[in-house]
Each structure stands twice: as structure tokens, then as C-alpha cells.
Motif scaffolding. Sequence first.
Motif, PDB file in Angstrom:
ATOM      1  N   ARG A 385       0.802  -1.261  -0.008  1.00 59.04           N
ATOM      2  CA  ARG A 385       0.037   0.078   0.048  1.00 59.04           C
ATOM      3  C   ARG A 385       0.859   1.213   0.065  1.00 59.04           C
ATOM      4  O   ARG A 385       1.935   1.035   0.341  1.00 59.04           O
ATOM      5  N   GLU A 404       1.681   1.798   8.919  1.00 63.90           N
ATOM      6  CA  GLU A 404       0.429   2.207   9.175  1.00 63.90           C
ATOM      7  C   GLU A 404      -0.390   0.784   9.231  1.00 63.90           C
ATOM      8  O   GLU A 404      -1.034   0.355   8.634  1.00 63.90           O
ATOM      9  N   ILE A 405      -0.342   0.206  10.589  1.00 60.83           N
ATOM     10  CA  ILE A 405      -1.074  -0.837  11.193  1.00 60.83           C
ATOM     11  C   ILE A 405      -1.587  -0.710  12.416  1.00 60.83           C
ATOM     12  O   ILE A 405      -1.210  -0.038  13.299  1.00 60.83           O
ATOM     13  N   ARG A 406      -2.863  -1.368  12.402  1.00 63.32           N
ATOM     14  CA  ARG A 406      -3.569  -1.280  13.792  1.00 63.32           C
ATOM     15  C   ARG A 406      -3.489  -2.563  14.539  1.00 63.32           C
ATOM     16  O   ARG A 406      -3.155  -2.420  15.756  1.00 63.32           O
ATOM     17  N   THR A 407      -3.709  -3.525  13.783  1.00 59.08           N
ATOM     18  CA  THR A 407      -3.528  -4.789  14.779  1.00 59.08           C
ATOM     19  C   THR A 407      -2.792  -5.992  14.006  1.00 59.08           C
ATOM     20  O   THR A 407      -2.536  -5.747  12.745  1.00 59.08           O
ATOM     21  N   ARG A 408      -2.538  -6.989  14.658  1.00 56.27           N
ATOM     22  CA  ARG A 408      -1.519  -8.016  14.144  1.00 56.27           C
ATOM     23  C   ARG A 408      -2.464  -8.777  12.883  1.00 56.27           C
ATOM     24  O   ARG A 408      -1.880  -9.085  12.017  1.00 56.27           O
ATOM     25  N   ASP A 409      -3.662  -8.637  13.198  1.00 58.69           N
ATOM     26  CA  ASP A 409      -4.739  -9.232  12.204  1.00 58.69           C
ATOM     27  C   ASP A 409      -4.194  -8.655  10.758  1.00 58.69           C
ATOM     28  O   ASP A 409      -4.150  -9.380   9.742  1.00 58.69           O
ATOM     29  N   ASP A 410      -4.284  -7.409  10.690  1.00 58.69           N
ATOM     30  CA  ASP A 410      -4.032  -6.721   9.401  1.00 58.69           C
ATOM     31  C   ASP A 410      -2.727  -7.120   8.802  1.00 58.69           C
ATOM     32  O   ASP A 410      -2.577  -7.355   7.531  1.00 58.69           O
ATOM     33  N   VAL A 411      -1.758  -7.194   9.925  1.00 58.30           N
ATOM     34  CA  VAL A 411      -0.279  -7.863   9.022  1.00 58.30           C
ATOM     35  C   VAL A 411      -0.474  -9.188   8.656  1.00 58.30           C
ATOM     36  O   VAL A 411      -0.121  -9.463   7.544  1.00 58.30           O
ATOM     37  N   VAL A 413      -3.036 -10.770   7.376  1.00 59.02           N
ATOM     38  CA  VAL A 413      -3.863 -10.624   6.111  1.00 59.02           C
ATOM     39  C   VAL A 413      -2.668 -10.135   4.929  1.00 59.02           C
ATOM     40  O   VAL A 413      -2.747 -11.122   4.076  1.00 59.02           O
ATOM     41  N   ILE A 414      -2.025  -9.374   5.247  1.00 60.80           N
ATOM     42  CA  ILE A 414      -0.754  -8.954   4.204  1.00 60.80           C
ATOM     43  C   ILE A 414       0.226 -10.133   4.136  1.00 60.80           C
ATOM     44  O   ILE A 414       0.409 -10.359   2.734  1.00 60.80           O
TER      45      ILE A 414
END
Length: 756
Positions: A385, A404-411, A413-414
Motif C-alpha cells: 500500500r 500504518e498498522i492497527r492490529t496483528r490481524d492486519d499484518v 492478512v498482508i
Amino acid sequence: MSHTFDAGVSNQHATYANLLRENSGPEVSPDLDISPKNARILLVDDKPELLSSLAQLVSLHEYPVVEALGGRAALDALQSESFDVVLLDLIMPEVSGHDVLDWVADHDIGAKVVVVSGDSSFSGVKHALTCGAFDFVKKPFEPTELLATVAKALAHRRLEQSHEAMEQRLQESEERHRFIVNNSPDLIYMLDRNGCFNFINDRIESLLGYQKAELMGKHYAELVYEEDLEEAKNLFNERRTGGRATHNVELRLKSRLPRDADRPFQTQNVWMELTAEGVYSDPQERTRENFIGTYGTARDISERKEAQQVINFQAYHDLLTHLPNRALLKDRLSLAIAQARRSKRRLAVMFLDLDRFKLVNDTLGHTMGDRLLKAVANRLQGCLRRGDTLSRFGGDEFTLLLPEIRTRDDVAVIAGKILDKLATPFVIDTHELFVGASIGIAMYPEAGDSVEALVQSADIAMYDAKSRGKNAYQFFSEEMNQKFSTRLSLERELRNALTSGELRVFYQPQVRVDDGRIIGVEALVRWQHPKRGLISPDEFLPVAVETGLITQLDEWVQAHAFAEIAEWRRAGYGDVRLSVNMTAHQLEQEGFLDRFIGAVESSGLTPESIKLELTENTIMQDIEVIVPKLQRLRKCGLTIAIDDFGTGYSSLSYLQQFPVNTLKIDRSFVGDIRADQGDASIINAIVAMARGLNLDLIAEGVETKSQLRYLRSQGCEEVQGFYFSRPLPASELKQLLRSQPYVELIKRGEEPAVPA
Ligand code: C2E
Ligand code: MG
Ligand code: MG
């Protein structure tokens, strides 16, 4: 009168002389030569007696004279010689003084004509003067008046001459300056007090593609690249002079010339280095009112700038993939950490290592490897991104900074997306290449709050992902750190073990299936750790390989085993064969062959009594280097076995090219043999392959009677495994060699295998 005139001459003369001195070289004499001796005087009269008395008078004052009797003779003389002053009678037959005057006017000969005539009528004098006569002396003349007039005429003549000479020099000098200015490699410009061009040299045309005329009267801002206008304003608007004159200000000017053959009409910017100095109507008083403009030069420095940009790019980018490199990543990461700290946000660093890259590099060559890396980089960039930084860390390692990351889940997913993307094979030329990746993830602030800590944590997590079976991602955890620091201390201790004699060589018997005799032993390393006791190689060999200590270790094991087996032979324990394990590291070493053969020879063992065990992957790692070395060893008489056969990557076609004697069936296949099931298709296939290629067979990891029976039924000639013996220290193995306990075992326990 003559006095005042002289003074006038010398005054003017001084001014001109100064000018001449300023404007030209030393070849111009500063003094006007008005001495009579060097004057050329022509006397013209149709009356011989008047002519000779005039000549007498004039010669008396040292003027050299030429006499012309009548107008015709005067014209002849004027045509053949040059004169400074002509004393001319007006009324003469045939060719009159007026005719001579006309001729002089037409021919621009420079001589000053003084009319000496009895015709003092106004019209005669007027005509003579309008025709270019310098002065008029009425006959009969006063000698002093005549001589004064001659002197005056001569002075005028000299003045005119020096004027002409100076004019010519000025013209030459101006041409020279114009030439220099217009042929200067630099732009030379002048701006008026409003900042508009009022001079610019020809260079503008070849440098930026503008016509001089179109820029005249235009404001400099029209030439300056928008982003650099502020800089330009600073440069031109301050009325800089003397010490405050600006030098070497770098800014971009708009060019109309096509710089790039692919984009012919694009306006581009050219980097220039400018100087500027204020010009004042009174150089002594540099006031706002006196300011009349600016002049200076501009030099094209685009080549230097481009070189600088390339150097900068190279310093911060990887040249193969053009991705940011380690240095740039560290810059950006430290910035991102500072921002995250301020705004109390999180960020993630991913460490990504390709799983099968080395194999591609080794089997298909570096060019293919490079192309694969580029393709991988491209594909990875598709997962980013805005604001993310993908960088190449080196080799087949990439790092990804996600600010720009909020949660572990975001990472997560990537990371999942990246693994997905890499799952599709890369097609390069005719090859379909599969490369997975192992990804380690470190989150700020949990996994570290500095650049180093975060990268290291991500790296550790990546190792963990790899060790758990690759093609997966792992978040960093404290336990991993523990494991990692254990690994670090293991490395330190292993180095120490090598020098302080903590390593041991154990031997495991290799038994002939037919009669149960021990015909060989495999040397297997052990580490007698002062605190942890006996450590098996699976625990420390990976570290030895990673750190390169493996070569030193193997050389030690081999030398030790050679000496020990040679000693057994001398002591009468029989001609037992020795198998040693080897890695690509050792084989790739320069001078390996000489060292190894030297070690065999000095031990006293025959080459035939030594078998090398290598895995398929070892050979595949560097086929071009390793296979020729193995061929040399074969020629010397050593034998070669493929260890753990069936678990590697090599294909049948490769196998034929390898100089191999023996296939060693991996223990995982042997373990698959269940009691009397009689169907172990992989073993059957390996046995068939060995027969087809005319290779010997040995099975390892034999733990049960039924495994032994099955292998025997398939025609496997040799076995090794816990069913007979674990690896043992030399002293215990010697006893086995003496007692040969398996001979009885085979005799007693083995019936011919019964196919199910
Ligand atoms: P390898 O060369 O395949 O050696 C056989 C391994 O199988 C040995 O493990 C041995 O103890 C084990 N083994 C033997 N019989 C049985 C059995 O019946 N059942 C089971 N489950 N295992 C059995 P070890 O000694 O722990 O060595 C592991 C590996 O480490 C070796 O595999 C070899 O690749 C490597 N290795 C050992 N010593 C050296 C060495 O000096 N240099 C090098 N480069 N590698 C070594
Ligand atoms: Mg082995
Ligand atoms: Mg093995």
C-alpha cells in the motif's frame, strides 16, 4: 598661436594615449610623432621660382619636401607616394588646384591640403574648404603663418592617424570580446533592475534551446523551474556586490531541448550553477537608487548532478531489483518508529526469505536467479500500500516496512496475501519456478523499539517459520528470542569445542545381509559438552553449516577416523571400510582435493577402503564445481554413496551423471516397512533403480527384524541400524569387530523371506 595649438594637441593626445593604453597592447606608441623630419610634405605650384622658394622655406625648418610643378605632376606624386601635408596652389593651367582637391577628396588619402593661393576671393576659398582643404594661406604669405599652418596640419594628420589606429584596435578588441562571450561554454547574462534580460550570449541557444531575441525583456522567472524560484529570487533580487556577490548557486532552468531521445518534446530542467553580481551606475555608491541590474554566468552542471543522482541511487538502492536497500530501509524505519512513538501507533516489519531460491540459483545459474529475484520483487510490490517500503536486504531476503498498522490481524492478512501471490509459479523462459517464502513479523513496540531490535526480531521469527516447515509466516515471540540466544551461545561454544577437544567420533557398523559380517563403519560426530553431556549432530550441525564451521569440523572428524581405522587395521581388526559424511561446504573449498587426498595418503589407508556419503542436495548445490571433484576422487579409488537417498531433489537424469557407486536408502522409507506387509513401493522403486544403474545398495535405519527381512527379500546387500547397533565409541566398536556377533544372529534368526 602656434603655442596654444600645440597645447591643444598634447592635451587631446594624452587622453587618447591613455585610452590606447587601456585598450590594446604595448605595440602602440603613446607619443604622437609630430617632428618635421618624419613628415611627408608635397609642394605644388606651376611657377618654378615660387615652388623653389617655398621649398627652401619649408626645408629650412627640416621638413623633407617633394616638389610638383603643376597639377598633373601633383596627381602623379599623390598616386605614387603618400603625404601628410600638401601645400597647393589653386590657379594652375590644365589641372588646377581645385582638380587636385577633388581628386584628393575622391581618393581618401588622408593628406591635409593647405591651399596657398593668390586667389583670395571668397568663392575660391569657400570652394577649396568645402572640397576638403584643411586651411588656406594667402599669397604672398607670412613665412611664420605658413609654417604654423603646416605644423597645425601635420598635428591634425597625426591625430587622425592615431585616432584611426585606436578605432581599429577598439573594434578588434570588441570583436574579440564578443567572440569570447558568445563562444563561452557558460551562459552570460545581464538583467535590468527589474530582473528582465537585457543581454544574453549565444550559448542560450545551444544550451536551453531559446532564441536570444525572444528572451530579451523577459523576466528571469520565465526560465527558472518553479520549484527553484525561491532560490532564484534570493540570488537575483538582493543587490549583491563584491564579497556579497553570489557564487555557485545551483538551480534548475527550463530547457526546450529534447534531452531524452524517447521524449523529444518534453520541457526538461537543466541543472545550472549560477553567479550573480549587482551592477551600479556609480560603482562607489551601491545604493538602491544606483542599482541598474545584475550580471553573471550560468554553467551547465547537469552531468555532475546526474552522476550525483546515480551515486545517491546506488547508495540507497539495490541495483538488481531497484528496490530500496538496507540503508534506506533503516532510514525509513527509524523515521517510522519516531512517528509511531509520537502518535502512539504500531507498525510492523516483515522479514521475508525465499524458500527455494538457492536451488534455482544453483541448478539454473545466476542469470536465471537474478531474473527470478526481479520477478519476485515485482510481484511483492503488487502487495504494497502507499507508504509501505519493500527493500532487498541481500541475497534472497526482503524486508517490508508497514508503517500504518492497527492490529496483528492486519499484518497477518498482508503476509497471507504475499504467500498467496508467491504460490503461483514464476514462468521464466521455458522454466516454471516455484518459490515459497518464510516470513517473520515484528511489531512495534512489542518486538522492539529500535531499528536493530525490530529487524532482528523479524529475522528470528523468519527462522522460526522456516524451521517449522517453510512457506508460512510467524509473529515474533519472546520464546523465539530464547531459542535464538541459545543458538548464539551454541555457536560460541561450538567454536570453542573445535579447539578444546570436545568432539568425539562414534562409529555405527554396516552389516552384510548375506552373512552378518561387519564390513564397514560410518563415522558420526558427537559433542561431549562439558555441561550438557553428549550432544547429537542434529542439534549442532545446522549451526556449524550456517557459520561455516562445518568444514573445519568435517576435516577433523575425517582425519581422526582415518587414523583410528588405520590403527585398527594394523592391530588386526580386519579390513573394515570407513564411511564419512561430507557437505558441499567442504567440497567447495579451494584446495579441497589436494588436502583430502593428502590426508588419506598420510593415514596409510587405501582409497578403496573409504566411502564418501553425500546427500543429493549436497551435489545439487553446486553441480559444476562438485561433480568434477567427485570424479577425481573416484579415479583415485574412493567410493561414493548418496546418503538419505529418495529425500532430495535430484532426478534420474542427474543421477546418471553423478559418479556414484552406492545408493543409501533413507531411513524414513525403511521405517515405513510394516511387519510383513511386503508392500513398500518406494523401496521397490529404489531397488529397481539401483539395479538399472548398476549401483550398490545399503539401507539405513533398520530397527526391526521384519525390516531386515523385507530388505533382504528385495536384494539389498547391506544394512545399518539400531537393530544391530547404535553408533558407538571406538573402543566398543573394536569389540564388535572382534566378536562379529551378527554372523550368529543372521544364522539363527533369519529365514528366507516369504512374500505375502
Ligand atoms: P546420516 O549420515 O544419515 O547418519 C545416520 C543417522 O541415522 C545417524 O544419526 C544415526 O545415529 C542414525 N541412525 C542410525 N541407525 C538408526 C536407526 O536404526 N534408527 C534411527 N532412527 N536412526 C538411526 P546421527 O549420528 O545423529 O547423525 C545425523 C546426521 O548428521 C547424519 O545423518 C549425517 O548427515 C550428519 N552427520 C553425522 N556426523 C557427521 C559428520 O561428521 N560430518 C557431517 N558432515 N555430517 C555428519
Ligand atoms: Mg551418513
Ligand atoms: Mg542417512
